[in-house]
Design an enzyme around this catalytic site. Structure first.
Site, PDB file in Angstrom:
ATOM      1  N   ASP A 175      30.869  34.673 106.305  1.00  0.00           N
ATOM      2  CA  ASP A 175      31.870  35.741 106.448  1.00  0.00           C
ATOM      3  C   ASP A 175      32.808  35.516 107.635  1.00  0.00           C
ATOM      4  O   ASP A 175      32.735  36.222 108.637  1.00  0.00           O
ATOM      5  CB  ASP A 175      31.113  37.074 106.586  1.00  0.00           C
ATOM      6  CG  ASP A 175      31.997  38.277 106.289  1.00  0.00           C
ATOM      7  OD1 ASP A 175      33.236  38.120 106.263  1.00  0.00           O
ATOM      8  OD2 ASP A 175      31.453  39.376 106.098  1.00  0.00           O
ATOM      9  N   HIS A 192      35.750  39.432 105.505  1.00  0.00           N
ATOM     10  CA  HIS A 192      36.040  40.761 104.947  1.00  0.00           C
ATOM     11  C   HIS A 192      37.041  41.531 105.802  1.00  0.00           C
ATOM     12  O   HIS A 192      37.618  42.500 105.338  1.00  0.00           O
ATOM     13  CB  HIS A 192      34.758  41.550 104.642  1.00  0.00           C
ATOM     14  CG  HIS A 192      34.070  42.183 105.804  1.00  0.00           C
ATOM     15  ND1 HIS A 192      32.992  41.617 106.451  1.00  0.00           N
ATOM     16  CD2 HIS A 192      34.292  43.357 106.439  1.00  0.00           C
ATOM     17  CE1 HIS A 192      32.581  42.417 107.417  1.00  0.00           C
ATOM     18  NE2 HIS A 192      33.362  43.487 107.439  1.00  0.00           N
ATOM     19  N   SER A 207      32.445  44.437 113.064  1.00  0.00           N
ATOM     20  CA  SER A 207      32.621  43.258 112.231  1.00  0.00           C
ATOM     21  C   SER A 207      33.582  42.297 112.893  1.00  0.00           C
ATOM     22  O   SER A 207      34.662  42.690 113.322  1.00  0.00           O
ATOM     23  CB  SER A 207      33.159  43.650 110.864  1.00  0.00           C
ATOM     24  OG  SER A 207      32.104  43.989 110.044  1.00  0.00           O
TER      25      SER A 207
HETATM   26  N1  ARG Z   1      28.604  45.857 105.049  1.00  0.00           N
HETATM   27  C1  ARG Z   1      29.642  45.213 105.795  1.00  0.00           C
HETATM   28  C2  ARG Z   1      30.508  46.295 106.465  1.00  0.00           C
HETATM   29  O1  ARG Z   1      30.095  47.398 106.553  1.00  0.00           O
HETATM   30  C3  ARG Z   1      30.453  44.267 104.957  1.00  0.00           C
HETATM   31  C4  ARG Z   1      31.295  44.865 103.870  1.00  0.00           C
HETATM   32  C5  ARG Z   1      32.122  43.898 103.080  1.00  0.00           C
HETATM   33  N2  ARG Z   1      31.383  43.186 102.065  1.00  0.00           N
HETATM   34  C6  ARG Z   1      31.114  43.632 100.798  1.00  0.00           C
HETATM   35  N3  ARG Z   1      30.392  42.873  99.997  1.00  0.00           N
HETATM   36  N4  ARG Z   1      31.559  44.772 100.315  1.00  0.00           N
HETATM   37  O2  ARG Z   1      31.682  46.341 106.541  1.00  0.00           O
HETATM   38  N1  GLU Z   2      30.402  45.261 108.133  1.00  0.00           N
HETATM   39  C1  GLU Z   2      30.628  46.216 109.172  1.00  0.00           C
HETATM   40  C2  GLU Z   2      32.081  46.231 109.650  1.00  0.00           C
HETATM   41  O1  GLU Z   2      32.982  45.971 108.874  1.00  0.00           O
HETATM   42  C3  GLU Z   2      29.677  45.970 110.276  1.00  0.00           C
HETATM   43  C4  GLU Z   2      28.354  46.372 109.825  1.00  0.00           C
HETATM   44  C5  GLU Z   2      27.876  47.627 110.497  1.00  0.00           C
HETATM   45  O2  GLU Z   2      28.238  48.729 110.073  1.00  0.00           O
HETATM   46  O3  GLU Z   2      27.139  47.435 111.442  1.00  0.00           O
HETATM   47  O4  GLU Z   2      32.391  46.602 110.759  1.00  0.00           O
END
Ligand code: ARG
Ligand code: GLU
Length: 712
Positions: free
Chosen positions: A223, A87, A647
């Protein structure tokens, strides 16, 4: 009597224990990690903190980078190979995907250096060193000067510090305030500009589970994506050039293939974006009861519109996929945050710490005063400017401004007109006829909520206008009658645009709506917000200083070596967090195991649901048991305190070897940005062995596996 006993207990806790509620979790400054050494060892670490951060010798910090502007990455080979999340590389993978080479859908792996794909605009930032510059920044700052003078003195000092550290070099630097300005740190970096895409899994591995599984455990998302940094012949940063060479990092991470058990020590180094652990109860109350709910409500409306559209066809599902992903990410996180704050009784906990704090009445006054402005800002971002229609109207407003302003030369004006013409022509020629319905619904629905929940009481001009019709009809009419709803008309107007045309534009229904709203916001609200936020900032500076002093006073009576202390809030600078691999109990009667396996992917498989499609190739690898030497683990959880920006961060074992890539948190623990809880908060890590399995057996990129240093 009863009351005074309660107050007395509060008093004691306010003096001696308010610190301890911050002392769980922690995002530590690498340069001050020595103070955590003993605690890290007790939790299982076998290396020394010097191996993590050292200015003289190569250390792990030389292998960890800020990837782009908001993710983390790590070097894993002596040829500048870099791992990060799928991502995080998503935008670059999309840019390189075409109908013939659909890397997003099918995955991609360069088999030679020549096949690696340049990513103009993408940067990788590598910290050279960081330094406490508090005394230099505060030089000349005395208690007798005003806040305004204080700010300008500090800015002047910071400029000199950064200049001294970087002048005449290829380094860049900045100073960041910690603890609301009680400490200042200088960061000196090298920025690498030739970064190339090397490999990515297909989306149904890299994004397996999509938004449904996002923020959730148990998780089965692969990921990851792979990049490489290129440099000039001196191993220094350079603009893209096909003759550039792979970067030879001072340090790269070895990869462990060993099994991981519950309780194993892990640590994470990376770039966490924002935490707000020092917020007062008033701020938490606003977030929990006003801000998050308003955001969630507005985004639910938008997501419903997109979801209905996506159900119409596969093409539409793709058309709105990335909008939905980014809207849903915050939408889901805030819901978890509200639940978690309530579950932890965060407001009451904060209130208990605040008893007898003489600054509280001032905080309360400022929060009461600021609330309306904060909400206005929120509605402008989440409602008023959430449709293309209003975003385009804002561009027309700038054009009006330029046209009307005599200082604008004809040449400047023409440049802007051409830009806008090209942009809007492309927009209208793309798929406006089918997108119009979606965009107008987003506009009408979010504006209706904005009106009912906020504007009705705060914008008299709107209330006077919305009398005869229903609120929805009022906004639907504005959309209908605007020139922006008529592609031919707006294109023609821009094509033959004359300076005086602004008068005509000014009467457009969309302009008539947005102009006074933005006018009030820019001319009055923003100024109020800036003033109040600056006052709040000063108050937080004093309040946090009191906490720090309190902590230091009480330190003598505690076993400091076992108490890892207080840490400054995350601010997108390099940090270390550590913990242990651990299961958790999301709710009464349920325990979640600390790892997942490929069997879970097969269980979740559903060929009819896009996010749960499993390719035959992966099934073959699994059912033919062709997984050696990597095994079948997919992801694991641990107690590391992480947040957005982490991330792609390397998750390492007790010996400093890479065991996984951080990519998410559990939903039940997303309140950790405000209040961390060791029983509920977990970071979610992609097991690096699943990443290698996919590179090796699925993408068949043995060339990349050979570059890595594997520890068995
Ligand atoms: N929750 C993760 C973050 O905060 C991954 C986001 C990307 N994935 C998604 N299915 N939208 O960035
Ligand atoms: N998916 C998050 C990012 O893009 C990390 C998840 C979180 O917020 O801890 O940094």
């Amino acid at each position: 009597m009863q009351k005074s006993i309660i107050l007395f207990t509060f008093f004691i806790s306010a003096i001696c224990c308010n610190i301890s509620s911050f002392a769980q979790g922690g995002m530590w400054l690498p340069s001050e990690l020595d103070k955590n050494q003993k605690d890290m060892r007790t939790k299982g670490m076998r290396i020394s903190t010097k191996e993590i951060y050292d200015e003289q010798n190569a250390s792990i910090k030389d292998a960890v980078v800020l990837f782009g502007r908001g993710c983390t990455g790590e070097f894993v080979s002596e040829k500048g190979l870099l791992f990060t999340n799928h991502h995080c590389g998503y935008g670059e993978i999309v840019k390189h995907s075409t109908v013939e080479h659909d890397y997003l859908t099918n995955g991609f792996a360069a088999k030679t250096l020549e096949e690696e794909l340049p990513c103009p605009g993408l940067t990788v930032t590598l910290l050279q060193y960081m330094k406490d510059v508090t005394d230099e920044v505060l030089k000349g700052v005395t208690s007798s000067i005003t806040e305004k003078e204080r700010k300008s003195k500090i800015n002047e000092n910071i400029k000199n510090i950064v200049d001294n550290a970087t002048k005449g070099t290829n380094l860049s630097g900045y100073v960041k305030a910690l603890y609301y300005g009680n400490q200042y740190m200088l960061y000196v970096n090298k920025i690498y500009k030739d970064v190339r895409l090397v490999a990515a899994p297909p989306s149904n591995i890299g994004k397996f589970g999509g938004d449904t599984d996002n923020w959730m455990w148990p998780r089965h998302t692969g990921d990851f994506s792979v990049f490489r940094v290129y440099v000039d012949e001196n191993n220094e940063p350079a603009e893209y050039n096909k003759n550039n060479k792979p970067y030879k990092p001072k340090k790269y991470l070895k990869i462990s293939l060993k099994d991981k058990q519950e309780g194993d020590f892990t640590f994470v180094m990376g770039y966490p974006g924002t935490t707000q652990q020092f917020l007062t109860s008033y701020a938490v109350e606003d977030i929990q009861n006003l801000e998050d709910p308003a955001r969630i409500k507005l985004r639910t409306e938008r997501l419903n519109v997109y979801k209905d559209a996506q159900e119409e066809s596969a093409a539409k599902r793709l058309r709105y996929a990335s909008e939905v992903a980014s809207i849903a990410n915050g939408w889901k996180k805030w819901q978890g945050e509200v639940k978690g704050l309530k579950f932890l009784n965060a407001i009451q906990k904060k209130q208990q710490q605040e008893v007898n704090n003489p600054l509280m009445p001032q905080f309360k006054r400022l929060y009461d005063e600021n609330r309306k402005y904060k909400m206005e800002q929120l509605y402008i971002g989440e409602a008023v400017l959430s449709s293309d229609f209003m975003l385009h109207t804002r561009r027309l407003l700038s054009l009006i401004d330029l046209s009307w302003n005599e200082a604008t030369t004809d040449e400047t004006l023409q440049i802007e007109i051409d830009k806008l013409y090209n942009y809007l022509s492309a927009y209208y020629d793309n798929d406006f006829s089918s997108h119009r319905k979606v965009d107008s619904m987003i506009f009408v629905r979010t504006m209706t909520i904005f009106y009912n929940d906020f504007a009705k009481d705060n914008y008299t001009f709107l209330r006077t206008k919305i009398k005869q019709t229903s609120v929805e009809d009022y906004f639907a009419n504005i959309y209908q009658s605007s020139i922006l709803n008529n592609p031919n008309k707006i294109k023609k107007l821009l094509k033959d645009y004359k300076r005086t045309n602004y008068k005509k534009l000014f009467k457009d229904s969309a302009i008539e709506l947005l102009s006074p709203i933005l006018g009030q916001y820019i001319n009055s609200t923003q100024e109020q917000l800036a003033q109040n936020n600056s006052k709040l900032d000063s108050l937080y500076r004093i309040n946090t200083k009191n906490y720090l002093d309190d902590y230091n006073r009480n330190k003598q009576s505690q076993d400091v070596s076992m108490n890892n202390g207080i840490f400054p809030d995350a601010n997108l600078t390099l940090r270390v967090t550590y913990g242990n691999i651990a299961p958790f109990k999301p709710r009464n009667g349920v325990t979640y195991r600390h790892y997942t396996t490929i069997a879970g992917i097969m269980e979740k498989e559903d060929p009819n649901i896009y996010d749960y499609v499993v390719e035959k190739k992966l099934k073959d690898i699994y059912y033919n048991n062709d997984m050696a030497p990597y095994g079948d683990r997919v992801a694991f959880i641990a107690t590391n305190h992480t947040t957005g920006g982490n991330s792609g961060s390397p998750v390492m074992d007790a010996d400093g070897n890479l065991i996984g890539l951080n990519f998410d948190r559990n939903w039940e623990g997303t309140m950790s940005d405000i209040l961390y809880d060791k029983d509920l908060c977990r970071n979610i890590t992609l097991d690096v062995r699943y990443c290698l399995l996919i590179i090796d057996k699925y993408l068949e990129a043995n060339n990349l596996i050979e570059e890595l240093e594997l520890v068995k």
